[in-house]
Design a protein around this motif. Structure first.
Motif, PDB file in Angstrom:
ATOM      1  N   UNK A  85       0.835  -1.206   0.000  1.00  0.00           N
ATOM      2  CA  UNK A  85       0.000   0.000   0.000  1.00  0.00           C
ATOM      3  C   UNK A  85       0.871   1.258   0.000  1.00  0.00           C
ATOM      4  N   UNK A  86       1.932   1.223   0.782  1.00  0.00           N
ATOM      5  CA  UNK A  86       2.848   2.364   0.802  1.00  0.00           C
ATOM      6  C   UNK A  86       3.505   2.570  -0.564  1.00  0.00           C
ATOM      7  N   UNK A  87       3.855   1.479  -1.232  1.00  0.00           N
ATOM      8  CA  UNK A  87       4.448   1.589  -2.565  1.00  0.00           C
ATOM      9  C   UNK A  87       3.444   2.178  -3.561  1.00  0.00           C
ATOM     10  N   UNK A  88       2.189   1.774  -3.447  1.00  0.00           N
ATOM     11  CA  UNK A  88       1.155   2.319  -4.325  1.00  0.00           C
ATOM     12  C   UNK A  88       0.967   3.809  -4.086  1.00  0.00           C
ATOM     13  N   UNK A  89       0.945   4.203  -2.816  1.00  0.00           N
ATOM     14  CA  UNK A  89       0.820   5.622  -2.485  1.00  0.00           C
ATOM     15  C   UNK A  89       2.023   6.411  -2.996  1.00  0.00           C
ATOM     16  N   UNK A  90       3.207   5.798  -2.920  1.00  0.00           N
ATOM     17  CA  UNK A  90       4.403   6.457  -3.443  1.00  0.00           C
ATOM     18  C   UNK A  90       4.299   6.632  -4.953  1.00  0.00           C
ATOM     19  N   UNK A  91       3.764   5.625  -5.637  1.00  0.00           N
ATOM     20  CA  UNK A  91       3.605   5.708  -7.081  1.00  0.00           C
ATOM     21  C   UNK A  91       2.647   6.825  -7.466  1.00  0.00           C
ATOM     22  N   UNK A  99       7.338  14.781  -4.800  1.00  0.00           N
ATOM     23  CA  UNK A  99       8.483  13.963  -4.439  1.00  0.00           C
ATOM     24  C   UNK A  99       8.687  13.876  -2.927  1.00  0.00           C
ATOM     25  N   UNK A 100       8.278  14.891  -2.201  1.00  0.00           N
ATOM     26  CA  UNK A 100       8.408  14.841  -0.740  1.00  0.00           C
ATOM     27  C   UNK A 100       7.555  13.718  -0.168  1.00  0.00           C
ATOM     28  N   UNK A 101       6.311  13.619  -0.629  1.00  0.00           N
ATOM     29  CA  UNK A 101       5.434  12.549  -0.166  1.00  0.00           C
ATOM     30  C   UNK A 101       5.932  11.194  -0.648  1.00  0.00           C
ATOM     31  N   UNK A 157      15.932   5.709  -4.564  1.00  0.00           N
ATOM     32  CA  UNK A 157      17.108   6.277  -5.226  1.00  0.00           C
ATOM     33  C   UNK A 157      16.719   7.037  -6.486  1.00  0.00           C
ATOM     34  N   UNK A 158      15.752   6.512  -7.238  1.00  0.00           N
ATOM     35  CA  UNK A 158      15.302   7.203  -8.450  1.00  0.00           C
ATOM     36  C   UNK A 158      14.610   8.525  -8.118  1.00  0.00           C
ATOM     37  N   UNK A 159      13.869   8.538  -7.020  1.00  0.00           N
ATOM     38  CA  UNK A 159      13.225   9.781  -6.604  1.00  0.00           C
ATOM     39  C   UNK A 159      14.278  10.835  -6.266  1.00  0.00           C
ATOM     40  N   UNK A 160      15.333  10.420  -5.587  1.00  0.00           N
ATOM     41  CA  UNK A 160      16.415  11.362  -5.281  1.00  0.00           C
ATOM     42  C   UNK A 160      17.073  11.860  -6.561  1.00  0.00           C
ATOM     43  N   UNK A 161      17.232  10.993  -7.549  1.00  0.00           N
ATOM     44  CA  UNK A 161      17.785  11.429  -8.833  1.00  0.00           C
ATOM     45  C   UNK A 161      16.874  12.463  -9.480  1.00  0.00           C
ATOM     46  N   UNK A 162      15.571  12.211  -9.429  1.00  0.00           N
ATOM     47  CA  UNK A 162      14.627  13.140 -10.037  1.00  0.00           C
ATOM     48  C   UNK A 162      14.658  14.507  -9.370  1.00  0.00           C
ATOM     49  N   UNK A 163      15.065  14.541  -8.113  1.00  0.00           N
ATOM     50  CA  UNK A 163      15.167  15.808  -7.384  1.00  0.00           C
ATOM     51  C   UNK A 163      16.573  16.392  -7.452  1.00  0.00           C
ATOM     52  N   UNK A 164      17.408  15.829  -8.328  1.00  0.00           N
ATOM     53  CA  UNK A 164      18.780  16.308  -8.486  1.00  0.00           C
ATOM     54  C   UNK A 164      19.551  16.202  -7.160  1.00  0.00           C
ATOM     55  N   UNK A 165      19.420  15.052  -6.508  1.00  0.00           N
ATOM     56  CA  UNK A 165      20.091  14.784  -5.241  1.00  0.00           C
ATOM     57  C   UNK A 165      20.917  13.495  -5.341  1.00  0.00           C
ATOM     58  N   UNK A 166      21.924  13.490  -6.202  1.00  0.00           N
ATOM     59  CA  UNK A 166      22.716  12.264  -6.378  1.00  0.00           C
ATOM     60  C   UNK A 166      23.435  11.839  -5.109  1.00  0.00           C
ATOM     61  N   UNK A 167      23.748  12.796  -4.228  1.00  0.00           N
ATOM     62  CA  UNK A 167      24.442  12.451  -2.991  1.00  0.00           C
ATOM     63  C   UNK A 167      23.577  11.583  -2.082  1.00  0.00           C
ATOM     64  N   UNK A 168      22.247  11.630  -2.252  1.00  0.00           N
ATOM     65  CA  UNK A 168      21.354  10.765  -1.499  1.00  0.00           C
ATOM     66  C   UNK A 168      21.075   9.460  -2.228  1.00  0.00           C
ATOM     67  N   UNK A 169      21.152   9.485  -3.550  1.00  0.00           N
ATOM     68  CA  UNK A 169      20.883   8.288  -4.340  1.00  0.00           C
ATOM     69  C   UNK A 169      22.039   7.289  -4.280  1.00  0.00           C
ATOM     70  N   UNK A 170      23.272   7.779  -4.293  1.00  0.00           N
ATOM     71  CA  UNK A 170      24.437   6.893  -4.375  1.00  0.00           C
ATOM     72  C   UNK A 170      24.492   5.879  -3.234  1.00  0.00           C
ATOM     73  N   UNK A 171      24.362   6.279  -1.960  1.00  0.00           N
ATOM     74  CA  UNK A 171      24.437   5.275  -0.882  1.00  0.00           C
ATOM     75  C   UNK A 171      23.372   4.191  -1.004  1.00  0.00           C
TER      76      UNK A 171
END
Length: 222
Positions: A85-91, A99-101, A157-171
């Protein structure tokens, strides 16, 4: 690293939505529970959980007792269904570019799946040598929920990429590769993201005509 503007961001929205929907079709529905604890729980790699898995023997489940089991009812959070359900809400949040939600929902889903995987793994260890049928069943559940955790991690990680936050996506991408190993499809997708980000220099898998061993480097401890 700086990414292109609106056009590139829109492409990530499509990628995120499609990837999340594809992941959801692979997630089975299971029993439910009610609470979650700290997100800092240890994440067991897929390979570590897979050890000792054997096919389950045929056994009938007590379907007539299903209604008396409170953790199998709708509305619980600590469950595969709750994580789905959480994944569906994220989608849905990704589709509306909230992106925050989406980040919050994916973090919660990742936590739920990791909790489930750890609990199932603990039960498998407890029953090992006592009732191997139960131990194998719980180990299989631990493996399935760990896979779902890694799917949620990849989406985050993809959401962080979409927000131009590679430093959060890499780990997160590195964690996926550590869990999945580069030989699995999800591990390869995570590595491809690292390559696109510029964090790694060599693509993987390599072309058949490329060498697979790197040039030896001096030991810095000598």
């Amino acid at each position: 690293m700086v990414f292109p503007g609106t056009a590139r961001s829109s492409s990530f929205v499509c990628l995120l939505a499609l990837s999340t929907m594809a992941a959801l079709t692979l997630l089975p529905v299971s029993a439910q529970a009610q609470s979650i604890s700290s997100p800092d729980e240890v994440e067991q790699p897929i390979d570590a959980i897979e050890e000792g898995v054997t096919p389950e023997s045929d056994s009938s489940s007590p379907d007539d007792l299903e209604e008396l089991r409170p953790l199998s009812q709708d509305g619980s959070l600590l469950s595969i269904a709750g994580g789905q359900r959480l994944m569906t809400e994220a989608n849905d949040a990704i589709a509306s570019q909230d992106y925050a939600l989406a980040t919050r929902k994916l973090q919660e889903a990742r936590q739920v799946f990791n909790q489930l995987s750890n609990f199932y793994q603990e039960l498998a260890a407890s029953f090992s040598g006592i009732d191997n049928r139960i131990a194998d069943s719980q180990r299989t559940q631990a493996l399935e929920t760990a896979q779902m955790r890694d799917q949620a991690t990849y989406q985050l990680a993809l959401v962080h990429r979409a927000q131009n936050q590679p430093e959060l996506a890499v780990p997160l991408l590195v964690q996926i590769i550590r869990s999945q190993q580069p030989t699995r499809e999800l591990g390869q997708r995570a590595y491809r993201q690292l390559f696109e980000l510029g964090f790694v220099d060599s693509p993987y898998p390599r072309n058949s005509d490329e060498p697979t061993s790197a040039t030896p480097t001096p030991n810095v401890n000598n």
